[in-house]
Motif scaffolding. Structure first.
Motif, PDB file in Angstrom:
ATOM      1  N   TRP A 135      -8.512  -3.657  10.862  1.00  0.00           N
ATOM      2  CA  TRP A 135      -9.921  -3.253  10.810  1.00  0.00           C
ATOM      3  C   TRP A 135     -10.781  -4.351  10.228  1.00  0.00           C
ATOM      4  CZ3 TRP A 135      -6.129  -0.886   7.782  1.00  0.00           C
ATOM      5  CH2 TRP A 135      -6.251  -1.024   6.412  1.00  0.00           C
ATOM      6  N   ARG A 156     -10.457   5.271   4.489  1.00  0.00           N
ATOM      7  CA  ARG A 156      -9.829   5.963   3.368  1.00  0.00           C
ATOM      8  C   ARG A 156      -8.469   6.485   3.804  1.00  0.00           C
ATOM      9  NH1 ARG A 156     -12.680  11.982   2.814  1.00  0.00           N
ATOM     10  NH2 ARG A 156     -12.367  12.562   4.985  1.00  0.00           N
ATOM     11  N   ASN A 186      -2.835  10.260   7.137  1.00  0.00           N
ATOM     12  CA  ASN A 186      -3.665   9.516   8.098  1.00  0.00           C
ATOM     13  C   ASN A 186      -4.521   8.485   7.362  1.00  0.00           C
ATOM     14  OD1 ASN A 186      -2.702  11.362   9.972  1.00  0.00           O
ATOM     15  ND2 ASN A 186      -4.722  11.777  10.858  1.00  0.00           N
ATOM     16  N   HIS A 224     -13.937   3.368   1.318  1.00  0.00           N
ATOM     17  CA  HIS A 224     -14.191   2.044   0.745  1.00  0.00           C
ATOM     18  C   HIS A 224     -14.059   0.970   1.824  1.00  0.00           C
ATOM     19  CE1 HIS A 224      -9.784   2.353   0.702  1.00  0.00           C
ATOM     20  NE2 HIS A 224      -9.767   1.013   0.699  1.00  0.00           N
ATOM     21  N   VAL A 250       0.845  -1.202   0.000  1.00  0.00           N
ATOM     22  CA  VAL A 250       0.000   0.000   0.000  1.00  0.00           C
ATOM     23  C   VAL A 250       0.886   1.261   0.000  1.00  0.00           C
ATOM     24  CG1 VAL A 250      -1.974   1.108   1.146  1.00  0.00           C
ATOM     25  CG2 VAL A 250      -1.752  -1.362   1.233  1.00  0.00           C
TER      26      VAL A 250
END
Ligand code: OGA
Ligand code: MN
Length: 298
Positions: free
Chosen positions: A258, A266, A142, A116, A89
């Motif tokens: 999560w 996001r 963040n 998303h 990522v």
């Protein structure tokens, strides 16, 4: 020391103490973490400077990896910096250099700055995502999380009744279209073909209903497109009000986990010339949220 959860907001998130991610997780510890995920939806572990192997071992102690397609754009160009079992990522190429501002892989990747839920564009969408920060930018960057169970509860009864039976189609083509990224090859258009998801889902761990929103959602089955898009936009605006949101400011050594079945998230912008090295593992979901359309004979 036993595992402890410190709630971050009244609605979403908890910081976790009393686990050392370098050590193997016992089944009893895994049970406590699953219960914490059901309850808080986002768990934050600070000061865990772990290796990729330790990150993977922690992940596998909590469930099976999502094995389908990882890096939508890197995979087609072979630009791997991490083991293929990770989602890279970061904004870095395989030489750990930030991508050029106009690099297609970067422009596709920053689509994750839209709200998303991970892998909502897959028939069996993701259960948990575990993102770890190795390098963080000097400012910005963040990750924000919104609680879709709390958002559902706060809907009026008419809206709850309206959306209860609805089925959406999700695709990365829809989310990228929202930011004007529209040049796809024929192969990509096939790879990113839409899948169906329920708009209201029930969490198997806590029994709570939630709105299953994601920027990947682009149509509602049986609805005219403008009405569908407007409803999805209204619901997303409602669901991402500040009271439902936790904004995580990253420090190197953080790991944030999560539950994609009851949250959206996001990324936020940061200086593009700086390195932001974040690495994700993803735990597979158990089942589709709805039956897929029968293949129609041509
Ligand atoms: C992800 C994601 C956002 C970010 O890892 O799935 O959307 O802030 N990340 O990097
Ligand atoms: Mn994501």
């Amino acid at each position: 020391m036993s595992i402890q959860f410190r709630p971050i907001t009244p609605i979403i998130g908890a910081e976790v103490d009393g686990v050392d991610l370098r050590e193997p997780l016992t089944p009893a510890q895994a049970d406590i973490i699953h219960a914490g995920m059901d309850r808080y939806a986002v768990l934050v572990f600070h000061n865990e400077p772990i290796t990729n192997e330790q990150h993977m071992a922690f992940t596998l102690a909590l469930g099976a990896l999502e094995t389908t397609q990882k890096n939508a754009m890197r995979s087609s160009t072979g630009d791997y910096r991490l083991p293929e079992s990770f989602n890279d990522v970061s904004n870095l190429d395989r030489n750990n250099k930030p991508y050029a501002r106009d690099d297609r892989k970067r422009l596709f990747a920053i689509g994750n700055r839209l709200w998303h839920s991970d892998s909502s564009f897959k028939v069996i969408p993701a259960k948990y995502s575990l993102l770890r920060a190795v390098r963080t930018p000097s400012r910005g960057g963040n990750t924000e999380f919104a609680h879709m169970g709390a958002a559902y509860d706060a809907l009026d009864e008419d809206t709850k009744t309206l959306i209860e039976p609805l089925i959406c189609e999700h695709s990365q083509l829809f989310s990228r279209d929202l930011i004007g990224f529209r040049e796809f090859t024929d192969e990509e258009r096939v790879r990113f073909a839409p899948v169906r998801q329920r708009l209201v889902r029930t969490h198997p761990g806590n029994g709570r209903k939630s709105v299953y929103l994601s920027s990947h959602a682009g149509t509602i089955v049986g609805w005219q497109l403008p009405e569908a898009r407007l409803l999805l936009r209204d619901l997303t605006e409602h669901a991402t009000q500040r009271e439902f949101v936790y904004s995580h400011k990253w420090r190197p050594g953080d790991l944030v986990m999560w539950d994609n079945r009851q949250t959206m998230h996001r990324g936020r912008p940061f200086p593009p010339e700086e390195a932001r090295d974040v690495r994700r593992t993803t735990i597979a979901g158990h089942a589709p949220t709805v039956e897929q359309q029968e293949a129609v004979a041509a």
